[in-house]
Motif scaffolding. Structure first.
Motif, PDB file in Angstrom:
ATOM      1  N   ALA A 106      33.210  49.776  46.144  1.00  0.00           N
ATOM      2  CA  ALA A 106      32.466  48.514  46.781  1.00  0.00           C
ATOM      3  C   ALA A 106      33.650  47.899  47.715  1.00  0.00           C
ATOM      4  CB  ALA A 106      31.733  47.622  45.827  1.00  0.00           C
ATOM      5  N   GLY A 107      34.982  48.316  47.822  1.00  0.00           N
ATOM      6  CA  GLY A 107      36.015  47.858  48.271  1.00  0.00           C
ATOM      7  C   GLY A 107      36.791  46.888  47.687  1.00  0.00           C
ATOM      8  N   GLY A 108      36.975  46.977  46.330  1.00  0.00           N
ATOM      9  CA  GLY A 108      37.922  46.350  45.512  1.00  0.00           C
ATOM     10  C   GLY A 108      39.364  46.893  45.543  1.00  0.00           C
ATOM     11  N   PRO A 109      40.136  46.092  45.001  1.00  0.00           N
ATOM     12  CA  PRO A 109      41.661  46.718  44.771  1.00  0.00           C
ATOM     13  C   PRO A 109      41.740  47.562  43.549  1.00  0.00           C
ATOM     14  CG  PRO A 109      41.576  44.381  44.565  1.00  0.00           C
ATOM     15  CD  PRO A 109      40.088  44.624  44.817  1.00  0.00           C
ATOM     16  N   MET A 110      42.756  48.354  43.330  1.00  0.00           N
ATOM     17  CA  MET A 110      42.822  48.981  42.235  1.00  0.00           C
ATOM     18  C   MET A 110      43.870  47.857  41.601  1.00  0.00           C
ATOM     19  SD  MET A 110      43.302  52.963  42.813  1.00  0.00           S
ATOM     20  CE  MET A 110      44.206  52.717  44.507  1.00  0.00           C
ATOM     21  N   LEU A 111      43.795  47.719  40.152  1.00  0.00           N
ATOM     22  CA  LEU A 111      44.557  46.853  39.217  1.00  0.00           C
ATOM     23  C   LEU A 111      45.246  48.109  38.307  1.00  0.00           C
ATOM     24  CD1 LEU A 111      42.593  43.738  38.250  1.00  0.00           C
ATOM     25  CD2 LEU A 111      43.881  44.124  40.337  1.00  0.00           C
ATOM     26  N   HIS A 112      46.615  47.654  38.322  1.00  0.00           N
ATOM     27  CA  HIS A 112      47.533  48.598  37.361  1.00  0.00           C
ATOM     28  C   HIS A 112      47.046  48.091  35.700  1.00  0.00           C
ATOM     29  CE1 HIS A 112      50.913  50.009  34.969  1.00  0.00           C
ATOM     30  NE2 HIS A 112      50.991  50.983  35.888  1.00  0.00           N
ATOM     31  N   PRO A 113      46.711  49.060  34.861  1.00  0.00           N
ATOM     32  CA  PRO A 113      46.291  48.667  33.544  1.00  0.00           C
ATOM     33  C   PRO A 113      47.175  47.746  32.700  1.00  0.00           C
ATOM     34  CG  PRO A 113      46.349  50.998  34.110  1.00  0.00           C
ATOM     35  CD  PRO A 113      47.094  50.352  35.062  1.00  0.00           C
ATOM     36  N   SER A 114      48.396  47.450  33.159  1.00  0.00           N
ATOM     37  CA  SER A 114      49.222  46.408  32.638  1.00  0.00           C
ATOM     38  C   SER A 114      48.898  44.958  33.033  1.00  0.00           C
ATOM     39  CB  SER A 114      50.820  46.575  32.654  1.00  0.00           C
ATOM     40  OG  SER A 114      51.065  46.574  34.132  1.00  0.00           O
ATOM     41  N   ILE A 115      47.996  44.779  34.057  1.00  0.00           N
ATOM     42  CA  ILE A 115      47.836  43.570  34.754  1.00  0.00           C
ATOM     43  C   ILE A 115      46.936  42.884  33.872  1.00  0.00           C
ATOM     44  CG2 ILE A 115      46.981  42.211  36.558  1.00  0.00           C
ATOM     45  CD1 ILE A 115      48.210  44.326  38.340  1.00  0.00           C
ATOM     46  N   PRO A 116      47.112  41.591  33.141  1.00  0.00           N
ATOM     47  CA  PRO A 116      46.115  41.039  32.478  1.00  0.00           C
ATOM     48  C   PRO A 116      45.092  40.206  33.425  1.00  0.00           C
ATOM     49  CG  PRO A 116      47.968  39.725  32.450  1.00  0.00           C
ATOM     50  CD  PRO A 116      48.263  40.787  33.198  1.00  0.00           C
ATOM     51  N   GLY A 117      44.287  41.043  34.136  1.00  0.00           N
ATOM     52  CA  GLY A 117      43.343  40.291  35.096  1.00  0.00           C
ATOM     53  C   GLY A 117      42.089  41.064  35.230  1.00  0.00           C
ATOM     54  N   TRP A 118      41.203  40.483  36.225  1.00  0.00           N
ATOM     55  CA  TRP A 118      40.067  41.004  36.432  1.00  0.00           C
ATOM     56  C   TRP A 118      39.891  41.064  37.978  1.00  0.00           C
ATOM     57  CZ3 TRP A 118      36.945  37.742  32.760  1.00  0.00           C
ATOM     58  CH2 TRP A 118      37.130  38.137  31.480  1.00  0.00           C
ATOM     59  N   VAL A 119      39.038  41.864  38.590  1.00  0.00           N
ATOM     60  CA  VAL A 119      38.721  41.661  40.027  1.00  0.00           C
ATOM     61  C   VAL A 119      37.191  41.443  40.170  1.00  0.00           C
ATOM     62  CG1 VAL A 119      38.125  44.214  40.136  1.00  0.00           C
ATOM     63  CG2 VAL A 119      38.830  42.983  42.232  1.00  0.00           C
ATOM     64  N   LEU A 120      37.053  40.486  41.087  1.00  0.00           N
ATOM     65  CA  LEU A 120      35.481  40.088  41.349  1.00  0.00           C
ATOM     66  C   LEU A 120      35.162  40.521  42.660  1.00  0.00           C
ATOM     67  CD1 LEU A 120      33.978  38.034  39.407  1.00  0.00           C
ATOM     68  CD2 LEU A 120      34.411  36.336  41.154  1.00  0.00           C
ATOM     69  N   VAL A 121      34.365  41.403  42.910  1.00  0.00           N
ATOM     70  CA  VAL A 121      33.749  42.170  43.869  1.00  0.00           C
ATOM     71  C   VAL A 121      32.287  41.900  44.346  1.00  0.00           C
ATOM     72  CG1 VAL A 121      33.726  44.521  44.988  1.00  0.00           C
ATOM     73  CG2 VAL A 121      35.703  43.886  43.210  1.00  0.00           C
ATOM     74  N   PRO A 122      32.105  41.337  45.438  1.00  0.00           N
ATOM     75  CA  PRO A 122      30.836  41.243  45.927  1.00  0.00           C
ATOM     76  C   PRO A 122      30.400  42.357  46.513  1.00  0.00           C
ATOM     77  CG  PRO A 122      32.329  40.196  47.455  1.00  0.00           C
ATOM     78  CD  PRO A 122      33.034  40.863  46.260  1.00  0.00           C
ATOM     79  N   ILE A 123      28.993  42.802  46.254  1.00  0.00           N
ATOM     80  CA  ILE A 123      28.418  43.962  46.680  1.00  0.00           C
ATOM     81  C   ILE A 123      27.602  43.643  47.957  1.00  0.00           C
ATOM     82  CG2 ILE A 123      26.981  46.044  46.322  1.00  0.00           C
ATOM     83  CD1 ILE A 123      27.241  45.388  43.157  1.00  0.00           C
ATOM     84  N   ALA A 124      27.958  44.244  49.086  1.00  0.00           N
ATOM     85  CA  ALA A 124      27.602  43.972  50.493  1.00  0.00           C
ATOM     86  C   ALA A 124      27.021  42.597  50.658  1.00  0.00           C
ATOM     87  CB  ALA A 124      25.972  44.695  50.583  1.00  0.00           C
ATOM     88  N   PRO A 125      28.251  41.577  50.681  1.00  0.00           N
ATOM     89  CA  PRO A 125      27.691  40.055  51.034  1.00  0.00           C
ATOM     90  C   PRO A 125      27.291  39.690  52.233  1.00  0.00           C
ATOM     91  CG  PRO A 125      30.259  40.592  51.185  1.00  0.00           C
ATOM     92  CD  PRO A 125      29.576  42.094  50.654  1.00  0.00           C
ATOM     93  N   HIS A 126      26.376  38.820  52.084  1.00  0.00           N
ATOM     94  CA  HIS A 126      26.042  38.311  53.310  1.00  0.00           C
ATOM     95  C   HIS A 126      26.786  37.625  54.356  1.00  0.00           C
ATOM     96  CE1 HIS A 126      22.851  36.407  55.858  1.00  0.00           C
ATOM     97  NE2 HIS A 126      23.531  35.285  55.866  1.00  0.00           N
TER      98      HIS A 126
END
Length: 298
Positions: free
Chosen positions: A201-221
């Motif tokens: 859906a166009g999101g970035p790859m996060l290295h497993p050591s990163i304590p994070g999440w990615v928020l990715v909209p699907i086909a946003p208006h």
């Protein structure tokens, strides 16, 4: 040299649909792997569903809860989907998992079936790399009541129905409003899940050591509505403002139908999945193989 693991459980993909391990070749693969483990001095048990489906009565069978309480290693034969399912169930026990991939290279089941005879013995004797992957704890709240709860290792996805129009979602992070988004849906992905649906859906790859999440909209208006990387210390809440046939799914393996006003609340779980990889494993080598980076190069 004495083995590091005393009691190893074998878990296979045995569903009737797809390319599961119900075939004769799959059954033989499980039996052969069991023999290699036993030869290293380990006690072998087989997950109950796997044993029943494949007729592996020569080994004791254990339910998943019994594997968690009795075994000090789980060995998963299948693909990433199989590993996701068993990983969520065994995380609370802290049981480490090794993945043998029967098919294409997986991101987390990374030992090819054809190499397990040489790869497994050193790992059973303690030569491995450990890789911890945090889980996501998600719940659906309706009228201030929790109506659904699930764990996810990859992602939590809010989706519109197949024949419905866009959904409108109110997104909050740490209690603060991010935006009201109109889109086909929204993905909240862990670093593990950043190479799954979120990536397509166009999101970035996060290295497993990163304590994070990615928020990715699907086909946003709104085209300026882009993926964003967040700290996983913050709770994410997604409220359904409008839309028909809206659903939430968790690792694509469990699903909850949503109503207007429902809130999907996601926070970092207290549990992690423990993956063991062959000695010398690294994340970037997996990406090169799986994503075919540097093809044609030296």
């Amino acid at each position: 040299m004495k083995t590091k693991f005393r009691h190893v459980a074998l878990i296979g993909k045995y569903q009737a649909s797809g390319s599961g391990l119900s075939s004769d070749s799959g059954r033989q693969a499980i039996a052969d792997i069991a023999a290699v483990i036993a030869k290293q001095g380990c006690r072998v048990s087989v997950e109950a569903g796997t044993a029943s489906s494949m007729g592996l009565g020569q080994y004791p069978s254990l339910a998943v809860e019994e594997i968690g309480s009795q075994c000090d290693l789980g060995l998963v034969v299948g693909g990433d989907g199989t590993m996701l399912g068993i990983g969520r169930q065994l995380a609370k026990f802290g049981t480490p998992l090794i993945g043998i991939n029967q098919g294409r290279l997986g991101f987390i089941t990374d030992i090819p079936l054809e190499t397990y005879e040489t790869t497994l013995p050193p790992m059973l004797h303690g030569e491995y790399e450990e890789d911890l992957r945090p889980l996501m704890q998600a719940r659906v709240v309706r009228d201030e009541r929790i109506v659904f709860e699930a764990l996810a290792m990859n992602d939590v996805v809010v989706n519109r129905g197949a024949t419905a129009g866009m959904v409108e979602l109110r997104v909050e992070v740490g209690g603060e409003l991010v935006a009201n988004q109109r889109a086909d849906g929204l993905i909240i992905a862990s670093p593990t899940g950043s190479t799954a649906y979120a990536l397509s859906a166009g999101g970035p790859m996060l290295h497993p050591s990163i304590p994070g999440w990615v928020l990715v909209p699907i086909a946003p208006h709104t085209l300026s509505n882009r993926p964003i990387v967040l700290s996983d210390a913050n709770e994410v809440a997604v409220e359904v403002v409008s839309g028909r046939d809206v659903s939430a799914n968790f690792d694509m393996q469990s699903l909850a139908s949503l109503l207007r006003g429902d809130r999907i609340v996601v926070k970092r779980s207290e549990h992690c999945v423990r993956f063991l990889h062959p000695h010398g494993w690294n994340y970037f080598a997996t990406l090169r193989k799986k994503l075919r980076w540097n093809e044609g190069g030296s």
